[in-house]
Every structure is written in structure tokens, then in C-alpha cells.
Design an enzyme around this catalytic site. Structure first.
Site, short mmCIF file in Angstrom:
data_model
loop_
_atom_site.label_atom_id
_atom_site.label_comp_id
_atom_site.label_asym_id
_atom_site.label_seq_id
_atom_site.Cartn_x
_atom_site.Cartn_y
_atom_site.Cartn_z
N ASP A 9 0.85 -1.19 0.00
CA ASP A 9 0.00 0.00 0.00
C ASP A 9 0.89 1.25 0.00
OD1 ASP A 9 -2.33 1.67 0.49
OD2 ASP A 9 -1.67 1.75 2.58
N ASP A 11 -0.43 5.13 0.86
CA ASP A 11 -0.78 6.09 1.92
C ASP A 11 -0.93 5.41 3.27
OD1 ASP A 11 -1.40 8.96 0.74
OD2 ASP A 11 -2.06 7.48 -0.73
N LYS A 154 -8.84 -4.49 -3.40
CA LYS A 154 -7.40 -4.69 -3.65
C LYS A 154 -7.06 -6.16 -3.86
CE LYS A 154 -5.52 -0.56 -1.40
NZ LYS A 154 -4.53 -0.05 -0.41
N ASP A 177 -2.19 -0.82 6.00
CA ASP A 177 -2.59 -0.20 7.27
C ASP A 177 -4.08 0.04 7.43
OD1 ASP A 177 -2.97 3.23 7.03
OD2 ASP A 177 -2.46 2.02 5.28
N ASP A 181 -6.98 -2.63 2.83
CA ASP A 181 -5.88 -3.57 2.62
C ASP A 181 -6.24 -4.99 3.04
OD1 ASP A 181 -3.99 -1.62 1.65
OD2 ASP A 181 -3.83 -0.89 3.70
#
Length: 231
Positions: A9, A11, A154, A177, A181
Site C-alpha cells: 500500500d 498512503d 485490492k 494499514d 488492505d
């Protein structure tokens, strides 16, 4: 050395200070993995073009999964669209007509999703969409709210990468995070939730670290060193 594929990931994972600034030590460590022969693929809620450009300038594997799995970028003009932008726009119109403070977020252009400011109640929005028989996914990446086509996340986006490049689940290591995710964690044998992740997200990972964001990536790679040394 056994080749691994890192699904990472952006951000909240390789950034710092919450403003999108890249944690350079984390990026350097990811580039080092590529130099060792591993793949590092960015899987982000941002546009796949942003992820691809970061891979070019950052020296990682030149493939990216963006828009929370809705779009894959393989080259400057080579995109695989998995989501449907029009149905996401329709959902946006329904929300705007039934709620206050629903505003689009100023972002790089999207090909398959709608990105919103985090200025309204997510559960209420989901209820409104359900009552209007609008079948989309509304998620929170902590960076923004996202409207995606049903079945797009994702995990499904990265699964397309795994099929295209014959990547085994056993060789995938996911690092992230946020709630967006978690589907990525589910398609990876090894998954790492960073210290800034919620308890719910941490419970879905096979491994957690205490440090946040980019520092957490560094801690994770230290913990993963024994796995990476396997023949």
C-alpha cells in the site's frame, strides 16, 4: 534465494506525516528488495498511474494496482479496467440527493471509481445505497472514501496480477494499514499490518509491527528477513 512478490500500500504505509510525502528510507528498502531479485508492486487507493509513476521514479517493479483494485497499469498507456466508472457515478448522485456534505475529493483522474471527502457518515451512506438498490462498494482508506464496483477490491485487483504473471499466493507478502488492505491480506500467504492500523485490520494480518507507516515498513522487513533468506 526464493523470489517473493511484495504487495505494498502507499498512503499510511510508505508515507509520513499524513500528507502523502514518501518515507525515503522505506522506499530505499523496497528498492533494495527489487535489486535482490524480488518484486515490489504498489497496490493503492490512489490512481494506478500514481502508483506506476512512483514505481518508475522509486525503482520498484513497474506495475501498479490502483483505485482499490479497479485499475491496473502496466505501462504509460496500458491499463486494465476491472471496475465500471458509470455505476460509481450513479451511486454518487444518489448519495448527493439524499445526504449532506457529500463531496468529491480533488484527486488525479480516476478510470473506475469515485473518490470522496471523509465528511459524512459511512454507515448512513451504505444504508441509503442499499435502500435504493445500488450495488457498489463504499470503503474508507483513511485517505478518502471510495465508491467501487461490486466485487472490486485490492484483493481481486492483485489476483489479476497474480494470474497474469503466474505468482503463487505462497510467495506474496502484503503490507498495509487500512480496511481497504484487508482483501489484499487475504490473497497473500504473509501479511503485515502496521502500527497505525486499527485493531480490526491487525486481526486480519498474519504479522503486526508496532512502528507506524514508513518506520513500520522498516520494522516489518527486519522481521521478514528470515523468510527472505529461505532458499
Amino acid at each position: 534465494m526464493k523470489k517473493r512478490t511484495f504487495a505494498v500500500d502507499i498512503d499510511g504505509t510508505i508515507t509520513e506525516n499524513g500528507g502523502g510525502r514518501i518515507h525515503l528510507d522505506a522506499l530505499e528498502s523496497l528498492r533494495r528488495l527489487v535489486n535482490m531479485g524480488h518484486d515490489v508492486i504498489f497496490v493503492t487507493g490512489r490512481s494506478s498511474v500514481e502508483g506506476f509513476l512512483l514505481s518508475v521514479f522509486g525503482g520498484t517493479t513497474k506495475v501498479s494496482v490502483g483505485e482499490n483494485g479497479g485499475c491496473i497499469t502496466l505501462d504509460s498507456n496500458d491499463h486494465i479496467l476491472l471496475g465500471n466508472l458509470e455505476e460509481c457515478k450513479n451511486a454518487l448522485n444518489i448519495l448527493k440527493n439524499n445526504m449532506e456534505n457529500v463531496e468529491e475529493k480533488y484527486v488525479f483522474p480516476r478510470m473506475t471509481e469515485v473518490v470522496l471527502q471523509r465528511t459524512f457518515d459511512l454507515d448512513q451512506a451504505r444504508k441509503i445505497l442499499s435502500e435504493n438498490n445500488i450495488d457498489v462498494v463504499l470503503s474508507d482508506s483513511q485517505y478518502a472514501y471510495h465508491i467501487n464496483s461490486p466485487g472490486i477490491d485490492k484483493g481481486t485487483g492483485f489476483t489479476e496480477i497474480m494470474k497474469k504473471f503466474s505468482i503463487s499466493r505462497d510467495d506474496v507478502i502484503a503490507i498495509g494499514d487500512s480496511a481497504t488492505d484487508v482483501p489484499l491480506f487475504k490473497v497473500a500467504k504473509t501479511s503485515v499490518a502496521l502500527g497505525n492500523a486499527s485493531d480490526d485490520v491487525k486481526s486480519e494480518a498474519t504479522m503486526t509491527v508496532s512502528a507506524h507507516a514508513g518506520d513500520g515498513v522498516l520494522e516489518a522487513l527486519d522481521k521478514l528477513a528470515p523468510i527472505l533468506s529461505e532458499i
